[in-house]
Each structure stands twice: as C-alpha cells, then as structure tokens.
Design an enzyme around this catalytic site. Structure first.
Site, PDB file in Angstrom:
ATOM      1  N   ASP A  20      22.464 -13.251  10.488  1.00  0.00           N
ATOM      2  CA  ASP A  20      22.486 -13.328  11.953  1.00  0.00           C
ATOM      3  C   ASP A  20      21.818 -12.123  12.611  1.00  0.00           C
ATOM      4  O   ASP A  20      22.088 -11.805  13.754  1.00  0.00           O
ATOM      5  CB  ASP A  20      23.920 -13.511  12.454  1.00  0.00           C
ATOM      6  CG  ASP A  20      24.788 -12.305  12.127  1.00  0.00           C
ATOM      7  OD1 ASP A  20      24.342 -11.452  11.328  1.00  0.00           O
ATOM      8  OD2 ASP A  20      25.906 -12.211  12.661  1.00  0.00           O
ATOM      9  N   HIS A 223      -3.607  -2.592   0.501  1.00  0.00           N
ATOM     10  CA  HIS A 223      -2.482  -2.827   1.413  1.00  0.00           C
ATOM     11  C   HIS A 223      -1.179  -2.242   0.870  1.00  0.00           C
ATOM     12  O   HIS A 223      -0.122  -2.838   0.971  1.00  0.00           O
ATOM     13  CB  HIS A 223      -2.321  -4.333   1.707  1.00  0.00           C
ATOM     14  CG  HIS A 223      -3.381  -4.842   2.641  1.00  0.00           C
ATOM     15  ND1 HIS A 223      -3.588  -6.175   2.871  1.00  0.00           N
ATOM     16  CD2 HIS A 223      -4.278  -4.185   3.395  1.00  0.00           C
ATOM     17  CE1 HIS A 223      -4.596  -6.310   3.732  1.00  0.00           C
ATOM     18  NE2 HIS A 223      -5.028  -5.121   4.063  1.00  0.00           N
ATOM     19  N   ASP A 240      -3.189   5.399   6.535  1.00  0.00           N
ATOM     20  CA  ASP A 240      -3.733   4.398   7.456  1.00  0.00           C
ATOM     21  C   ASP A 240      -2.599   4.071   8.411  1.00  0.00           C
ATOM     22  O   ASP A 240      -1.663   3.347   8.052  1.00  0.00           O
ATOM     23  CB  ASP A 240      -4.191   3.168   6.668  1.00  0.00           C
ATOM     24  CG  ASP A 240      -4.876   2.112   7.542  1.00  0.00           C
ATOM     25  OD1 ASP A 240      -4.783   2.211   8.783  1.00  0.00           O
ATOM     26  OD2 ASP A 240      -5.487   1.187   6.975  1.00  0.00           O
ATOM     27  N   ASP A 251      -5.893   1.946  15.109  1.00  0.00           N
ATOM     28  CA  ASP A 251      -5.957   1.671  13.666  1.00  0.00           C
ATOM     29  C   ASP A 251      -6.824   2.746  13.021  1.00  0.00           C
ATOM     30  O   ASP A 251      -8.049   2.656  13.053  1.00  0.00           O
ATOM     31  CB  ASP A 251      -6.544   0.257  13.463  1.00  0.00           C
ATOM     32  CG  ASP A 251      -6.614  -0.140  11.997  1.00  0.00           C
ATOM     33  OD1 ASP A 251      -6.068   0.590  11.150  1.00  0.00           O
ATOM     34  OD2 ASP A 251      -7.224  -1.190  11.716  1.00  0.00           O
ATOM     35  N   HIS A 330     -13.976  -4.451   0.696  1.00  0.00           N
ATOM     36  CA  HIS A 330     -13.598  -5.035   1.989  1.00  0.00           C
ATOM     37  C   HIS A 330     -14.725  -4.840   2.999  1.00  0.00           C
ATOM     38  O   HIS A 330     -15.703  -4.148   2.740  1.00  0.00           O
ATOM     39  CB  HIS A 330     -12.277  -4.444   2.489  1.00  0.00           C
ATOM     40  CG  HIS A 330     -12.260  -2.959   2.702  1.00  0.00           C
ATOM     41  ND1 HIS A 330     -12.810  -2.356   3.806  1.00  0.00           N
ATOM     42  CD2 HIS A 330     -11.761  -1.944   1.938  1.00  0.00           C
ATOM     43  CE1 HIS A 330     -12.628  -1.041   3.725  1.00  0.00           C
ATOM     44  NE2 HIS A 330     -12.007  -0.765   2.604  1.00  0.00           N
ATOM     45  N   HIS A 334     -13.426  -4.743  12.010  1.00  0.00           N
ATOM     46  CA  HIS A 334     -12.758  -5.910  12.609  1.00  0.00           C
ATOM     47  C   HIS A 334     -12.542  -5.583  14.075  1.00  0.00           C
ATOM     48  O   HIS A 334     -12.470  -4.406  14.460  1.00  0.00           O
ATOM     49  CB  HIS A 334     -11.439  -6.235  11.887  1.00  0.00           C
ATOM     50  CG  HIS A 334     -10.464  -5.098  11.791  1.00  0.00           C
ATOM     51  ND1 HIS A 334      -9.646  -4.717  12.832  1.00  0.00           N
ATOM     52  CD2 HIS A 334     -10.189  -4.244  10.774  1.00  0.00           C
ATOM     53  CE1 HIS A 334      -8.905  -3.688  12.437  1.00  0.00           C
ATOM     54  NE2 HIS A 334      -9.218  -3.365  11.208  1.00  0.00           N
ATOM     55  N   HIS A 341      -5.952  -6.863  13.777  1.00  0.00           N
ATOM     56  CA  HIS A 341      -7.145  -7.649  13.432  1.00  0.00           C
ATOM     57  C   HIS A 341      -7.289  -8.616  14.604  1.00  0.00           C
ATOM     58  O   HIS A 341      -6.728  -9.710  14.594  1.00  0.00           O
ATOM     59  CB  HIS A 341      -6.963  -8.381  12.107  1.00  0.00           C
ATOM     60  CG  HIS A 341      -6.826  -7.426  10.954  1.00  0.00           C
ATOM     61  ND1 HIS A 341      -6.287  -7.768   9.740  1.00  0.00           N
ATOM     62  CD2 HIS A 341      -7.153  -6.106  10.833  1.00  0.00           C
ATOM     63  CE1 HIS A 341      -6.297  -6.722   8.933  1.00  0.00           C
ATOM     64  NE2 HIS A 341      -6.812  -5.694   9.579  1.00  0.00           N
ATOM     65  N   GLU A 364     -14.569   1.361   9.092  1.00  0.00           N
ATOM     66  CA  GLU A 364     -13.648   1.850   8.070  1.00  0.00           C
ATOM     67  C   GLU A 364     -14.154   1.681   6.650  1.00  0.00           C
ATOM     68  O   GLU A 364     -13.519   1.028   5.824  1.00  0.00           O
ATOM     69  CB  GLU A 364     -12.283   1.171   8.216  1.00  0.00           C
ATOM     70  CG  GLU A 364     -12.304  -0.347   8.331  1.00  0.00           C
ATOM     71  CD  GLU A 364     -10.884  -0.917   8.465  1.00  0.00           C
ATOM     72  OE1 GLU A 364     -10.057  -0.608   7.605  1.00  0.00           O
ATOM     73  OE2 GLU A 364     -10.638  -1.663   9.427  1.00  0.00           O
ATOM     74  N   TYR A 368     -13.088   3.108  -3.687  1.00  0.00           N
ATOM     75  CA  TYR A 368     -11.843   3.050  -4.438  1.00  0.00           C
ATOM     76  C   TYR A 368     -12.151   2.881  -5.928  1.00  0.00           C
ATOM     77  O   TYR A 368     -12.826   1.920  -6.310  1.00  0.00           O
ATOM     78  CB  TYR A 368     -10.988   1.860  -3.968  1.00  0.00           C
ATOM     79  CG  TYR A 368     -10.911   1.750  -2.450  1.00  0.00           C
ATOM     80  CD1 TYR A 368      -9.940   2.443  -1.729  1.00  0.00           C
ATOM     81  CD2 TYR A 368     -11.836   0.969  -1.748  1.00  0.00           C
ATOM     82  CE1 TYR A 368      -9.895   2.354  -0.336  1.00  0.00           C
ATOM     83  CE2 TYR A 368     -11.793   0.875  -0.361  1.00  0.00           C
ATOM     84  CZ  TYR A 368     -10.817   1.571   0.330  1.00  0.00           C
ATOM     85  OH  TYR A 368     -10.788   1.474   1.709  1.00  0.00           O
ATOM     86  N   ARG A 386     -10.632   6.284   2.356  1.00  0.00           N
ATOM     87  CA  ARG A 386     -11.115   5.455   3.475  1.00  0.00           C
ATOM     88  C   ARG A 386     -11.072   6.330   4.724  1.00  0.00           C
ATOM     89  O   ARG A 386     -10.155   7.158   4.868  1.00  0.00           O
ATOM     90  CB  ARG A 386     -10.236   4.207   3.654  1.00  0.00           C
ATOM     91  CG  ARG A 386     -10.635   3.362   4.865  1.00  0.00           C
ATOM     92  CD  ARG A 386     -10.039   1.940   4.851  1.00  0.00           C
ATOM     93  NE  ARG A 386      -8.589   1.919   4.982  1.00  0.00           N
ATOM     94  CZ  ARG A 386      -7.747   1.621   4.013  1.00  0.00           C
ATOM     95  NH1 ARG A 386      -8.197   1.305   2.807  1.00  0.00           N
ATOM     96  NH2 ARG A 386      -6.443   1.637   4.214  1.00  0.00           N
ATOM     97  N   GLU A 388     -11.411   5.759   8.897  1.00  0.00           N
ATOM     98  CA  GLU A 388     -11.447   4.669   9.877  1.00  0.00           C
ATOM     99  C   GLU A 388     -11.312   5.204  11.299  1.00  0.00           C
ATOM    100  O   GLU A 388     -10.374   5.948  11.607  1.00  0.00           O
ATOM    101  CB  GLU A 388     -10.276   3.704   9.588  1.00  0.00           C
ATOM    102  CG  GLU A 388     -10.120   2.596  10.617  1.00  0.00           C
ATOM    103  CD  GLU A 388      -9.078   1.553  10.228  1.00  0.00           C
ATOM    104  OE1 GLU A 388      -8.107   1.904   9.508  1.00  0.00           O
ATOM    105  OE2 GLU A 388      -9.251   0.392  10.645  1.00  0.00           O
TER     106      GLU A 388
HETATM  107  N1  GLY Z   1      -4.675  -1.089   8.840  1.00  0.00           N
HETATM  108  C1  GLY Z   1      -5.264  -2.341   8.691  1.00  0.00           C
HETATM  109  C2  GLY Z   1      -6.719  -2.250   8.662  1.00  0.00           C
HETATM  110  O1  GLY Z   1      -7.265  -1.169   8.576  1.00  0.00           O
HETATM  111  O2  GLY Z   1      -7.414  -3.217   8.803  1.00  0.00           O
HETATM  112 MN    MN Z   2      -6.364   0.657   9.157  1.00  0.00          MN
HETATM  113 MN    MN Z   3      -8.630  -1.544  10.258  1.00  0.00          MN
END
Ligand code: GLY
Ligand code: MN
Ligand code: MN
Length: 419
Positions: A20, A223, A240, A251, A330, A334, A341, A364, A368, A386, A388
């Site tokens: 609940d 992720h 991140d 982001d 990747h 985005h 996203h 970004e 890796y 990374r 970004e």
């Molecule tokens: N943190 C999600 C991305 O960088 O797309």
């Molecule tokens: Mn990110």
């Molecule tokens: Mn991102």
C-alpha cells in the site's frame, strides 16, 4: 489542433511501489507542459469546436483524503490557479463524454492509456453512429496528439530555457560539492547521496534519472545504478548525474580521478574522450545534424582507439565498418527537456533533421574497455570514461549550458582536491 477538434489528455496516476505504498507522484510530461497541473488523476479537455477552450477534470477537495495525502487544488483551484475555463470532479468525466465530443470532427486522444476512457469514447462514437439518421455526425478521426505536442516540446521557449539554465547551475554545484568525495575508501553510494543532497538543498526535486556513480570497471557498465562499490586509488569514477528542476532535466557526466590525479592509461583515455567531446560540440550549430555531431565524436574516438592500440587499421575503414563500436557502443546525443531522453523526431523525411535554435540536446561521447575485453591490452581493462554536456542551439551556434562544470584535467583535479 485545427478547427472543430476536441483533445482529451490524461494526467498521470499514482503508481504502487509495493503493497500500500506509492511512488512519489511525477506528472506526465505532456500534461505538465500543457497545464502545469501536477496532481494525480486529472484529465484536460481542449476544444476548438466552440465549447470552453480548456476544461480540467480533477480530484475534488475532500477534507478526509487531504488529511492523509495533503492539499488538492480541487475544481476551484483548477480554475483559479491553472487558468481552466471550467473544472469538474473527475468522477463526472465519463458522464460528460457524449456532450464533450458531440460536435467534434476530429478527436485528439492517446488510445491505450486508460482502458475505461478508451471504452467510453469508442462506445460513445458507436452510439452516435447509430443515431446518424437523425443528423448526428460522429468524429471521423482519432489522432494521436503527441505528433503536435512533441514537436512543440522540442523547441524550448525562453521561460523553459531559463529553467534549464538554473537546472544546469544546480547540477554544477552538486558535482562541485561531490568531487572531493572521489577518495579511496569512499563508497559510490556516498557520492550519490551527496549529489542528491545538493540537488534537493538547492530546490530541485531530485535526480532527473537514476544517478550513476561507477568507480573503476563499474564505469564500463553504461546503466550502472547499483552504486555499491568502494572507490580505489588510481581508478576513475564516472558520475552521470543531473537534477530535475520544475520538471526539466539536466544530464551531466564527468569522470573524476580517485585521489585527485589523472595518470597512466586512464589519463590517456580521458584526453581522447575530451577531444572527441570538444570536436562534437564544435559541430553543433543551426543547419548541422545530430548525425554530424556523432560523426565528429566517432572520428576522434576511433583515432584515439588506434593510438592506444585498441584497434588496428585505417581510421576511415574502422569508422565505416563500425569497428569502433567495441569501445563506443552508444549514440552521442539525445534531446533533453521535460524528459531526460526527451521527445521530438530525430529524422525528417527519413533524413537526420537540421538543428534549429531552441533545441536542447546532450553531447556525451565515451570510451569503455570492459574487464573481459580479450582483444585489449590488459592495462586498459576496466577503464570507462564519458563526458556529457547539455547544449542549446542558438541563432549563430550553441550555448553550452553546462560548460562551467570542470572537464579540463587540471580543473577536474582541482575540484577533487577541493581547491
Ligand atoms: N543519464 C542518461 C543519459 O546520459 O542518457
Ligand atoms: Mn547522462
Ligand atoms: Mn544523456
């Protein structure tokens, strides 16, 4: 919407977390964008058929319920504070459906969100068809409003850009305050907690997505969100993390050296990713495409992979064949907005769409090298980087909303050692 149209849009409901208890409420982004009404179980009706332009159906004030779950604007608040021409209790919606759609030529409605409302709408249309001999004309079209809405959301208005600048400033403060936590012995979750403390302390609702704090090889898991490991000297820790402010996401990723010094293969990989990121940012301007931004990153990353011995051969061929995807799997960008996203078409007539002022997106690139990457020099194993940033397209180029978050190695090192 065009003339003689009626749009019915559903807000989010509370979602059960367990037994609940519920997840904290987060309004549907389209509903927030249109109404700003951030309370559960509401429906907005927008009309161009001569009826009231904007009606809200909401949970009414109810003293007992509000004792448990807090203030509701109710029907009075929906009109007074949210600009609705009319408001009604949500329980009345079903009975109102025939009257709401009787004059509409076109309905704008997302099928599949609310089974009861789907059924009510289709059964009402069927009843209207049965009465067609008496001159009743049911709507001939049910269109998905997201085609319109998501194109609108892609182009940020000045007030939205201002919120996104403030979100970026909060994310900067949180990264800066957390960087000194990149010390051996700390746990990843301590840094996560520090970031989120600074988001909340500065007025953001929290993180805009699951915060990633990945030390060492955890940075190679794209992720990674378990954030449970202990940081080790000489490793890099990938953070991140971006806040959500008034619904808008930031982001940002930075890779910090645990202990405060970039060195060895981690430093070499960092330099390559930073160059790739700067090259892709330089490509961001009106008329260019996210494909151009990605291509700039891929080219520089692939050159770097060759210089590190991760790949062998001609850069053109390695880009062409996609060989670089072993270490960069990747996309570079985005859209960014009310969703991390964010919505908005990436292509136009099958081709990458041109960037235009008002669009906001991430840049970004990363590199890796997994622990089990047999083809890579073992000294590079378990390194992930990374970087970004969040870019706004302007009339003559771009504004990097997150430019002040340290990323040149010396500036990053200074943040970690707290100077
Ligand atoms: N943190 C999600 C991305 O960088 O797309
Ligand atoms: Mn990110
Ligand atoms: Mn991102």
């Amino acid at each position: 919407m065009g003339p003689d149209s009626v749009a019915l849009l559903c807000g989010a409901r509370l979602a059960t977390r367990s037994a609940d208890t519920q997840f904290p409420f987060r309004q549907d982004s389209d509903f927030h964008y249109l109404t700003g009404f951030d309370h559960p179980h509401a429906v907005a009706v927008l009309r161009t058929d001569g009826g009231p332009a904007f009606t809200l159906y909401v949970e009414p004030r109810q003293r007992d319920a509000e004792t448990w779950t807090g203030h509701r604007p109710g029907v009075e608040g929906a009109v007074r504070d949210y600009g609705a021409d009319e408001a009604h209790p949500i329980e009345e919606l079903s009975g109102h459906v025939p009257g709401l759609i009787e004059r509409a030529r076109r309905l704008l409605f997302i099928l599949g969100r609310d089974a009861a409302l789907d059924a009510r709408l289709t059964e009402t249309l069927e009843q209207m068809r049965l009465r067609s001999r008496t001159g009743v004309v049911p709507a001939s079209e049910i269109a998905d409003p997201r085609a319109i809405l998501h194109e609108m959301r892609l182009f940020k208005e000045p007030a939205e850009i201002e919120i996104m600048r403030r979100a970026a400033a909060i994310t900067l403060a949180a990264h800066r305050a957390t960087a000194p936590g990149a010390r051996a012995g700390r746990f990843e979750y301590e840094l996560e907690a520090m970031l989120e403390y600074h988001f909340r302390k500065r007025g953001a609702s929290g993180p805009a997505y699951g915060t990633i704090v990945g030390g060492g090889a955890n940075a190679t898991v794209l992720h990674y969100v378990s954030n449970r490991a202990r940081l080790r000297d000489g490793d890099l820790v990938l953070i991140d993390a971006g806040c959500e402010l008034e619904g808008y996401a930031s982001d940002v990723t930075r890779s910090y050296p645990v202990g405060g010094r970039f060195e060895g293969p981690g430093a070499a990989i960092y330099d390559i990713v930073l160059e790739a990121q700067e090259a892709s940012i330089a490509a961001a301007k009106p008329g260019a495409t996210l494909e151009d931004v990605h291509t700039a990153a891929v080219r520089r990353l692939t050159e770097g992979m060759v210089s590190l011995g991760l790949l062998a051969g001609e850069v053109d061929g390695l880009v062409e064949s996609g060989a670089y995807k072993a270490y960069y799997m990747h996309r570079t960008s985005h859209w960014l907005g009310l969703d991390v996203h964010d919505v908005g078409a990436y292509t136009c007539e099958g081709r990458p769409r041109a960037l235009e002022p008002g669009m906001v997106f991430t840049v970004e690139p990363g590199l890796y090298v997994r622990m089990d990457e047999e083809k890579a020099d073992p000294r590079l194993h378990g390194i992930g980087v990374r970087i970004e940033d969040n870019l706004l397209v302007t009339a003559d180029g771009h504004e990097n909303l997150t430019a002040a978050i340290a990323k040149r190695p010396r500036d990053v090192e200074a943040w970690v050692v707290g100077s």
